[in-house]
Write a protein that holds these residues in place. Structure first.
Motif, short mmCIF file in Angstrom:
data_model
loop_
_atom_site.label_atom_id
_atom_site.label_comp_id
_atom_site.label_asym_id
_atom_site.label_seq_id
_atom_site.Cartn_x
_atom_site.Cartn_y
_atom_site.Cartn_z
N PRO A 90 -38.47 13.27 -10.19
CA PRO A 90 -38.49 11.81 -10.35
C PRO A 90 -37.10 11.20 -10.22
CG PRO A 90 -38.68 12.88 -12.49
CD PRO A 90 -38.68 13.97 -11.45
N THR A 92 -35.43 7.93 -11.64
CA THR A 92 -35.74 6.94 -12.68
C THR A 92 -34.67 5.87 -12.79
OG1 THR A 92 -34.67 8.28 -14.40
CG2 THR A 92 -37.03 8.64 -14.06
N HIS A 103 -36.78 3.16 -18.39
CA HIS A 103 -36.64 4.58 -18.05
C HIS A 103 -37.97 5.02 -17.45
CE1 HIS A 103 -34.63 8.52 -18.61
NE2 HIS A 103 -35.87 8.92 -18.47
N HIS A 104 -38.26 4.50 -16.28
CA HIS A 104 -39.51 4.89 -15.64
C HIS A 104 -39.23 5.37 -14.22
CE1 HIS A 104 -39.06 0.78 -14.11
NE2 HIS A 104 -39.88 1.12 -13.14
N ALA A 105 -40.13 6.18 -13.69
CA ALA A 105 -39.96 6.71 -12.34
C ALA A 105 -40.16 5.59 -11.32
CB ALA A 105 -40.93 7.85 -12.09
#
Length: 114
Positions: A90, A92, A103-105
């Motif tokens: 990922p 991020t 904090h997300h892909a």
């Protein structure tokens, strides 16, 4: 003799016929990757230059390779990768703008075996 030639041939394929890394343009708008739409796909040992642009400041983190990049709005920044580990990794976001946090892909780097 064949064994001595093969590693050179693989290296030349990994960096392209003219000796330069493959460039992949990645564009972020409204906190999402808009181009390319799908995961970034490379081949094991391939050398690529990921060129990022965004409409907002963000820190990017490529997990598994532990690469980080600060990206400013309206600017382009590069992240060079040699696909030494295969798998799906990922990429991020670690915060948006001045006070946004996330904090997300955003997308994935897929490194396929030769």
């Amino acid at each position: 003799v064949i064994g001595a030639v093969a590693p050179v041939a693989l290296t030349q394929q990994a960096i392209g016929r003219d000796g330069t890394p493959r460039v992949i343009q990645i564009k972020i708008e409204n906190r999402s990757v808009v181009s390319p739409k799908k995961a970034i796909r490379i081949t094991e040992n391939e050398i690529v230059d990921l060129r990022w642009s965004s409409d907002e400041a963000v820190e990017l983190h490529l997990h598994g390779y532990d690469k980080k990049l600060q990206l400013g709005p309206g600017k382009t920044a590069s992240m060079s990768i040699t696909g030494h580990a295969t798998g799906r990794f990922p990429i991020t976001s670690h915060g948006w703008g001045r006070d946004g946090h996330g904090h997300h892909a955003l997308t994935y780097l897929e490194v396929h075996p030769r």
